[in-house]
Scaffold this active site. Structure first.
Site, PDB file in Angstrom:
ATOM      1  N   LYS A  39      58.100 -59.073  -9.923  1.00  0.00           N
ATOM      2  CA  LYS A  39      58.835 -59.887  -8.723  1.00  0.00           C
ATOM      3  C   LYS A  39      60.159 -60.467  -9.307  1.00  0.00           C
ATOM      4  O   LYS A  39      61.134 -60.288  -8.804  1.00  0.00           O
ATOM      5  CB  LYS A  39      57.875 -61.106  -8.378  1.00  0.00           C
ATOM      6  CG  LYS A  39      58.558 -61.781  -7.467  1.00  0.00           C
ATOM      7  CD  LYS A  39      57.536 -63.197  -6.869  1.00  0.00           C
ATOM      8  CE  LYS A  39      58.407 -63.736  -5.922  1.00  0.00           C
ATOM      9  NZ  LYS A  39      59.254 -64.625  -6.423  1.00  0.00           N
ATOM     10  N   LEU A  42      63.075 -57.890  -9.239  1.00  0.00           N
ATOM     11  CA  LEU A  42      63.464 -57.768  -8.006  1.00  0.00           C
ATOM     12  C   LEU A  42      64.369 -58.861  -7.657  1.00  0.00           C
ATOM     13  O   LEU A  42      65.320 -58.823  -6.883  1.00  0.00           O
ATOM     14  CB  LEU A  42      62.335 -57.482  -7.170  1.00  0.00           C
ATOM     15  CG  LEU A  42      61.678 -56.149  -6.987  1.00  0.00           C
ATOM     16  CD1 LEU A  42      60.470 -56.071  -6.709  1.00  0.00           C
ATOM     17  CD2 LEU A  42      62.553 -55.073  -6.519  1.00  0.00           C
ATOM     18  N   GLU A  59      65.243 -59.551   2.382  1.00  0.00           N
ATOM     19  CA  GLU A  59      64.834 -60.930   3.259  1.00  0.00           C
ATOM     20  C   GLU A  59      63.666 -61.626   2.462  1.00  0.00           C
ATOM     21  O   GLU A  59      63.692 -62.689   2.323  1.00  0.00           O
ATOM     22  CB  GLU A  59      64.701 -60.581   4.380  1.00  0.00           C
ATOM     23  CG  GLU A  59      65.606 -59.878   5.332  1.00  0.00           C
ATOM     24  CD  GLU A  59      67.060 -60.750   5.223  1.00  0.00           C
ATOM     25  OE1 GLU A  59      66.715 -62.153   5.307  1.00  0.00           O
ATOM     26  OE2 GLU A  59      67.940 -60.256   5.119  1.00  0.00           O
ATOM     27  N   SER A  70      37.506 -56.494  -2.117  1.00  0.00           N
ATOM     28  CA  SER A  70      38.172 -55.023  -1.792  1.00  0.00           C
ATOM     29  C   SER A  70      38.130 -53.974  -2.984  1.00  0.00           C
ATOM     30  O   SER A  70      38.265 -52.804  -2.860  1.00  0.00           O
ATOM     31  CB  SER A  70      39.718 -55.351  -1.410  1.00  0.00           C
ATOM     32  OG  SER A  70      39.792 -56.294  -0.541  1.00  0.00           O
ATOM     33  N   ARG A  77      33.656 -46.642  -2.363  1.00  0.00           N
ATOM     34  CA  ARG A  77      34.034 -45.797  -1.655  1.00  0.00           C
ATOM     35  C   ARG A  77      34.401 -44.433  -2.331  1.00  0.00           C
ATOM     36  O   ARG A  77      34.321 -43.099  -1.848  1.00  0.00           O
ATOM     37  CB  ARG A  77      35.183 -46.377  -0.455  1.00  0.00           C
ATOM     38  CG  ARG A  77      35.755 -45.245   0.434  1.00  0.00           C
ATOM     39  CD  ARG A  77      36.572 -45.883   1.519  1.00  0.00           C
ATOM     40  NE  ARG A  77      37.242 -47.152   1.307  1.00  0.00           N
ATOM     41  CZ  ARG A  77      38.636 -47.198   0.796  1.00  0.00           C
ATOM     42  NH1 ARG A  77      39.200 -46.025   0.907  1.00  0.00           N
ATOM     43  NH2 ARG A  77      39.135 -48.335   0.294  1.00  0.00           N
ATOM     44  N   ARG A  98      55.164 -56.502  -1.768  1.00  0.00           N
ATOM     45  CA  ARG A  98      56.012 -55.839  -0.631  1.00  0.00           C
ATOM     46  C   ARG A  98      57.393 -56.431  -0.406  1.00  0.00           C
ATOM     47  O   ARG A  98      57.450 -57.763  -0.575  1.00  0.00           O
ATOM     48  CB  ARG A  98      55.066 -56.240   0.489  1.00  0.00           C
ATOM     49  CG  ARG A  98      55.481 -55.651   1.966  1.00  0.00           C
ATOM     50  CD  ARG A  98      54.421 -55.591   2.801  1.00  0.00           C
ATOM     51  NE  ARG A  98      53.276 -54.837   2.494  1.00  0.00           N
ATOM     52  CZ  ARG A  98      52.115 -54.978   3.190  1.00  0.00           C
ATOM     53  NH1 ARG A  98      51.873 -56.067   3.794  1.00  0.00           N
ATOM     54  NH2 ARG A  98      50.968 -54.303   2.735  1.00  0.00           N
ATOM     55  N   GLU A 160      51.792 -51.582  -7.572  1.00  0.00           N
ATOM     56  CA  GLU A 160      52.317 -50.810  -6.381  1.00  0.00           C
ATOM     57  C   GLU A 160      53.197 -51.705  -5.859  1.00  0.00           C
ATOM     58  O   GLU A 160      53.354 -53.024  -5.536  1.00  0.00           O
ATOM     59  CB  GLU A 160      51.224 -50.633  -5.529  1.00  0.00           C
ATOM     60  CG  GLU A 160      51.714 -49.707  -4.057  1.00  0.00           C
ATOM     61  CD  GLU A 160      50.579 -49.721  -3.074  1.00  0.00           C
ATOM     62  OE1 GLU A 160      50.223 -48.708  -2.958  1.00  0.00           O
ATOM     63  OE2 GLU A 160      50.295 -50.635  -2.511  1.00  0.00           O
ATOM     64  N   ALA A 172      53.790 -52.457  11.098  1.00  0.00           N
ATOM     65  CA  ALA A 172      52.521 -52.141  10.025  1.00  0.00           C
ATOM     66  C   ALA A 172      51.662 -53.250  10.246  1.00  0.00           C
ATOM     67  O   ALA A 172      50.646 -53.147  10.299  1.00  0.00           O
ATOM     68  CB  ALA A 172      53.285 -52.156   8.725  1.00  0.00           C
ATOM     69  N   GLU A 175      49.872 -52.550  13.493  1.00  0.00           N
ATOM     70  CA  GLU A 175      48.980 -51.318  13.251  1.00  0.00           C
ATOM     71  C   GLU A 175      47.770 -51.658  12.540  1.00  0.00           C
ATOM     72  O   GLU A 175      46.654 -51.261  12.910  1.00  0.00           O
ATOM     73  CB  GLU A 175      50.100 -50.179  12.968  1.00  0.00           C
ATOM     74  CG  GLU A 175      49.291 -48.794  13.073  1.00  0.00           C
ATOM     75  CD  GLU A 175      48.250 -48.603  11.794  1.00  0.00           C
ATOM     76  OE1 GLU A 175      47.674 -47.541  11.990  1.00  0.00           O
ATOM     77  OE2 GLU A 175      48.368 -48.991  10.880  1.00  0.00           O
TER      78      GLU A 175
HETATM   79  P1  0O2 Z   1      45.953 -53.277   1.612  1.00  0.00           P
HETATM   80  O1  0O2 Z   1      44.892 -54.205   2.480  1.00  0.00           O
HETATM   81  O2  0O2 Z   1      47.261 -53.444   2.418  1.00  0.00           O
HETATM   82  O3  0O2 Z   1      45.982 -53.189   0.152  1.00  0.00           O
HETATM   83  P2  0O2 Z   1      45.567 -45.299  -2.431  1.00  0.00           P
HETATM   84  O4  0O2 Z   1      45.834 -46.764  -2.467  1.00  0.00           O
HETATM   85  O5  0O2 Z   1      46.460 -44.593  -3.399  1.00  0.00           O
HETATM   86  O6  0O2 Z   1      43.937 -44.986  -3.126  1.00  0.00           O
HETATM   87  P3  0O2 Z   1      46.395 -43.931  -0.173  1.00  0.00           P
HETATM   88  O7  0O2 Z   1      45.938 -44.199   1.192  1.00  0.00           O
HETATM   89  O8  0O2 Z   1      46.667 -42.688  -0.847  1.00  0.00           O
HETATM   90  O9  0O2 Z   1      45.313 -44.651  -1.214  1.00  0.00           O
HETATM   91  O10 0O2 Z   1      47.523 -44.943  -0.681  1.00  0.00           O
HETATM   92  P4  0O2 Z   1      49.002 -45.093   0.001  1.00  0.00           P
HETATM   93  O11 0O2 Z   1      49.036 -44.038   1.158  1.00  0.00           O
HETATM   94  O12 0O2 Z   1      50.095 -45.374  -0.741  1.00  0.00           O
HETATM   95  O13 0O2 Z   1      48.656 -46.491   1.027  1.00  0.00           O
HETATM   96  C1  0O2 Z   1      48.363 -47.732   0.406  1.00  0.00           C
HETATM   97  C2  0O2 Z   1      48.797 -48.875   1.095  1.00  0.00           C
HETATM   98  O14 0O2 Z   1      50.005 -48.751   2.118  1.00  0.00           O
HETATM   99  C3  0O2 Z   1      47.637 -49.492   2.159  1.00  0.00           C
HETATM  100  O15 0O2 Z   1      46.796 -50.411   1.214  1.00  0.00           O
HETATM  101  C4  0O2 Z   1      48.423 -50.251   2.975  1.00  0.00           C
HETATM  102  O16 0O2 Z   1      48.825 -51.490   2.661  1.00  0.00           O
HETATM  103  C5  0O2 Z   1      49.641 -49.678   3.412  1.00  0.00           C
HETATM  104  N1  0O2 Z   1      49.470 -48.174   4.324  1.00  0.00           N
HETATM  105  C6  0O2 Z   1      49.340 -47.041   4.021  1.00  0.00           C
HETATM  106  N2  0O2 Z   1      49.126 -46.564   5.089  1.00  0.00           N
HETATM  107  C7  0O2 Z   1      49.194 -47.187   6.222  1.00  0.00           C
HETATM  108  C8  0O2 Z   1      49.180 -47.032   7.485  1.00  0.00           C
HETATM  109  O17 0O2 Z   1      48.895 -46.146   8.346  1.00  0.00           O
HETATM  110  N3  0O2 Z   1      49.011 -48.303   8.476  1.00  0.00           N
HETATM  111  C9  0O2 Z   1      49.422 -49.483   7.888  1.00  0.00           C
HETATM  112  N4  0O2 Z   1      49.370 -50.665   8.551  1.00  0.00           N
HETATM  113  N5  0O2 Z   1      49.554 -49.658   6.291  1.00  0.00           N
HETATM  114  C10 0O2 Z   1      49.397 -48.555   5.327  1.00  0.00           C
HETATM  115  P5  0O2 Z   1      45.253 -50.640   1.749  1.00  0.00           P
HETATM  116  O18 0O2 Z   1      44.441 -50.567   0.637  1.00  0.00           O
HETATM  117  O19 0O2 Z   1      44.740 -49.608   2.866  1.00  0.00           O
HETATM  118  O20 0O2 Z   1      45.414 -51.798   2.409  1.00  0.00           O
END
Ligand code: 0O2
Length: 221
Positions: A39, A42, A59, A70, A77, A98, A160, A172, A175
């Protein structure tokens, strides 16, 4: 991060290792430190670049540590053994940042500047802006490793970083609401509408960037 008593109990039950809970807490503290490092990097880039460009490259910046619930849910999972070592080895998103920008080109500029720093190692890059997800999701995801310096050790930690525009973030959030609501009526038509809006947002982001460029060119002329 403050952990509630029931969370500690749950973790304690599941982490069967000796001193598991203490090591879990220490590791989470280390992720918090790594998140602060990124952070700050950035924020420094934003401060420097805002002087050069007369606008803020981002911004908003939001930081979060994944909740113990989680973390456990994801480990179960993905059939990851419930140990602190396996958690560190397998989860890349315990520390998450983010970065929300106005314009798509600022996303790539910031990501490049961050990755050019010599203490940052890129672990993985997923460009869902150039290659959106089938549902329309757009963001640039980086998994980076940064060293943290503690009293008795230097340790590389993974964070991340998600970069997206204000409009992509708006999309997002909406969605995400749908994803976590079960048994939603008219789900298919809502998904189609969301996909259509994601396309509109991509066009709008591109056009807003072009307008900004025209304004900048006009000001230079
Ligand atoms: P949270 O609550 O935001 O942390 P991985 O994490 O690598 O095991 P994956 O799916 O390969 O799983 O990772 P990816 O694609 O980099 O996505 C990780 C995070 O991106 C998600 O975290 C979401 O925050 C966001 N994200 C990815 N795809 C979508 C989507 O289709 N819609 C929305 N709204 N967010 C998305 P988490 O853990 O799902 O949730």
């Amino acid at each position: 991060m403050e952990m509630q008593a029931e969370n500690i109990q749950q973790i304690e039950m599941l982490l069967s290792e000796k001193d598991g809970i203490l090591r879990f807490r220490r590791t989470i503290m280390q992720y918090e430190c790594a998140m602060l490092e990124i952070k700050t990097k950035l924020d420094v880039l934003n401060t420097e670049l805002s002087l050069q460009k007369s606008r803020n490259p981002f911004e908003t910046i939001k930081c979060r540590i994944k909740s113990p619930e989680s973390i456990l849910e994801k480990m179960k999972r993905n059939n990851i053994p419930l140990t602190v070592e396996d958690m560190e080895k397998n989860l890349n998103d315990i520390a998450g940042i983010r970065v929300i920008c106005s314009f798509p080109d600022d996303i790539y500029m910031l990501a490049d500047c961050l990755l050019a720093q010599d203490d940052i190692r890129l672990v993985a890059r997923k460009d869902y802006i150039k290659k959106p997800k089938p549902n329309g999701y757009r963001s640039l995801h980086l998994i980076v490793e940064v060293p943290i310096f503690l009293t008795d050790e230097k340790k590389p930690m993974r964070v991340e970083v998600q970069f997206r525009t204000i409009a992509m973030d708006f999309w997002a959030s909406l969605e995400h609401k749908m994803k976590y609501k079960k048994h939603i009526a008219k789900a298919e038509s809502i998904s189609n509408e969301l996909f259509y809006c994601a396309e509109l947002i991509a066009q709008l982001d591109g056009r807003m960037q072009q307008i900004r460029e025209k304004i900048e060119d006009a000001a230079e002329a």
